[in-house]
Enzyme design. Structure first.
Site, PDB file in Angstrom:
ATOM      1  N   THR A  21     -19.840  30.534  61.196  1.00 24.71           N
ATOM      2  CA  THR A  21     -20.086  31.871  61.730  1.00 24.71           C
ATOM      3  C   THR A  21     -20.938  32.729  60.807  1.00 24.71           C
ATOM      4  OG1 THR A  21     -17.982  31.800  62.915  1.00 24.71           O
ATOM      5  CG2 THR A  21     -18.928  33.967  62.554  1.00 24.71           C
ATOM      6  N   SER A  66     -17.904  23.789  62.279  1.00 27.31           N
ATOM      7  CA  SER A  66     -16.721  23.468  61.484  1.00 27.31           C
ATOM      8  C   SER A  66     -15.861  22.391  62.136  1.00 27.31           C
ATOM      9  CB  SER A  66     -15.893  24.730  61.252  1.00 27.31           C
ATOM     10  OG  SER A  66     -14.805  24.484  60.409  1.00 27.31           O
ATOM     11  N   THR A  97     -14.852  28.224  59.062  1.00 27.59           N
ATOM     12  CA  THR A  97     -13.496  28.429  58.548  1.00 27.59           C
ATOM     13  C   THR A  97     -12.489  27.385  59.009  1.00 27.59           C
ATOM     14  OG1 THR A  97     -12.988  29.952  60.372  1.00 27.59           O
ATOM     15  CG2 THR A  97     -13.843  30.920  58.331  1.00 27.59           C
ATOM     16  N   ASP A  98     -12.707  26.781  60.182  1.00 30.78           N
ATOM     17  CA  ASP A  98     -11.667  25.912  60.746  1.00 30.78           C
ATOM     18  C   ASP A  98     -11.314  24.735  59.845  1.00 30.78           C
ATOM     19  OD1 ASP A  98     -11.386  27.514  62.940  1.00 30.78           O
ATOM     20  OD2 ASP A  98     -12.568  26.255  64.285  1.00 30.78           O
ATOM     21  N   THR A 286       5.980  19.088  53.634  1.00 37.14           N
ATOM     22  CA  THR A 286       6.761  19.955  54.506  1.00 37.14           C
ATOM     23  C   THR A 286       5.888  20.629  55.556  1.00 37.14           C
ATOM     24  OG1 THR A 286       8.237  21.881  54.606  1.00 37.14           O
ATOM     25  CG2 THR A 286       6.570  21.880  52.859  1.00 37.14           C
ATOM     26  N   CYS A 288       6.649  23.541  56.543  1.00 36.77           N
ATOM     27  CA  CYS A 288       6.720  24.964  56.219  1.00 36.77           C
ATOM     28  C   CYS A 288       5.421  25.419  55.551  1.00 36.77           C
ATOM     29  CB  CYS A 288       7.891  25.241  55.284  1.00 36.77           C
ATOM     30  SG  CYS A 288       9.502  24.817  55.985  1.00 36.77           S
TER      31      CYS A 288
END
Length: 351
Positions: A21, A66, A97-98, A286, A288
């Site tokens: 972008t 990306s 960014t992806d 993980t 998380c």
């Protein structure tokens, strides 16, 4: 210790535009967003001239979206940095960014003997539109890449991501938001620097080379036979077996619950043992956003460890992937890869 340093010493910087972008500009005729000529970057962001006496650009043609990033891009970036290494004091990689965290993680392992900054950045809005975050991200990245200590050495000789006023170790990052300017987080490691009125460097956390005059070497042999298995309620034996025991899979990153837990069902453990007999490398990370795997806390975690699953500690999935590609490309010995996966090589785990 947080130290504010003088970042005004000018350097030679190479800005590498891969796509994304940040490199878009609105066409005044049809109002669509189109890539602009990055050789004219100083016209768009003249502020970067305050920090670099020489700013050159290198653009991939065509630009790479990306979502289309492949390991071939990382190999091309590593070779380009190696080729240009003696000509510049730092490198800025403009990237979508992806998959930026995947690319930054991979490059951190592929570049050995690094003594100069390699900083990824990009934007959520194109440089050529009002309220863009691209200019600020690029200016901060160039300023940080230009920073030197009192001995003239690079302040941050690491592969990093600079985004929304934070400089983060690349292999500690993950993208967390697609709609706000703070798109990235480093959940298990503090930022290396924060850009406010001044750039404030957290020098105690920045990795420094043992030899500032060593040569850069690159590792472009990557073995990409890695799959990712995300554990979830209702997962079926067929899915687990296809991923863990697939003929074309050498290693699996297993995203588990909490501190590293997974089902204790007999069929699941049987498949794990089957994968172990096939010499599959299985790394436990993980699901998380923050925290670490510790398979000694709960019985279910200990069962995984006994079945041959290795600890990924607080690795991000992006970092574990790049690390596996790199290590498996260096050796066909899976036991060596398992041992090295549990070592902190480039600041990617807290161990």
């Amino acid at each position: 210790m947080i130290i504010t340093q003088d970042c005004t010493r000018k350097s030679a910087i190479l800005i590498i535009y891969t796509g994304g972008t940040i490199g878009m500009k609105q066409d005044l005729n049809d109002m669509t967003l189109k890539p602009f000529d990055f050789s004219q970057i100083l016209e768009e962001v003249p502020e970067i001239g305050k920090f670099a006496f020489k700013t050159d650009t290198w653009s991939f043609d065509p630009p790479i979206d990306s979502s289309d990033v492949e390991p071939a891009l990382w190999q091309s970036l590593a070779r380009l940095i190696k080729e240009k290494y003696d000509d510049y004091d730092g490198f800025i990689i403009l990237h979508g960014t992806d998959t930026m965290s995947y690319s930054a993680s991979a490059l951190s392992f592929m570049l050995d003997g690094l003594t100069k900054p390699v900083i990824f950045t990009g934007s959520q809005l194109p440089v050529g539109v009002p309220r863009t975050d691209g200019k600020e991200n690029l200016i901060s990245a160039v300023e940080i890449a230009s920073a030197r200590d009192e001995d003239g050495h690079a302040t941050v000789p690491e592969v990093c991501i600079c985004f929304d006023s934070l400089l983060m170790r690349g292999n500690r990052t993950t993208k967390i938001n697609s709609e706000v300017f703070r798109a990235f987080s480093s959940p298990n490691f503090p930022p290396l620097a924060e850009a406010g009125i001044n750039i404030r460097f957290n020098n105690e956390l920045i990795r420094k080379p043992n030899d500032w005059y060593q040569s850069l070497s690159i590792n472009t042999e990557l073995d990409t036979r890695v799959s990712i298995l995300k554990i979830h309620p209702g997962i079926t034996p067929q899915v687990v077996r296809n991923i863990l025991c697939g003929d074309e899979t050498r290693a699996v990153i297993m995203e588990t619950y909490g501190a590293g837990n997974a089902p204790s069902a007999g069929w699941f453990l049987e498949i794990l043992r089957e994968a172990a007999c096939l010499d599959k490398i299985i790394v436990n990370v993980t699901q998380c956003l923050s925290g670490s795997v510790n398979m000694d806390i709960y019985a279910n975690g200990k069962i995984l460890e006994n079945a041959g699953v290795i600890n990924g500690y607080d690795s991000t999935t992006e970092s574990a992937l790049g690390k596996l590609f790199y290590l498996m490309g260096k050796s066909a010995d899976n036991n060596w890869v398992r041992a090295m996966m549990q070592r902190n090589l480039k600041g990617e785990i807290s161990k």
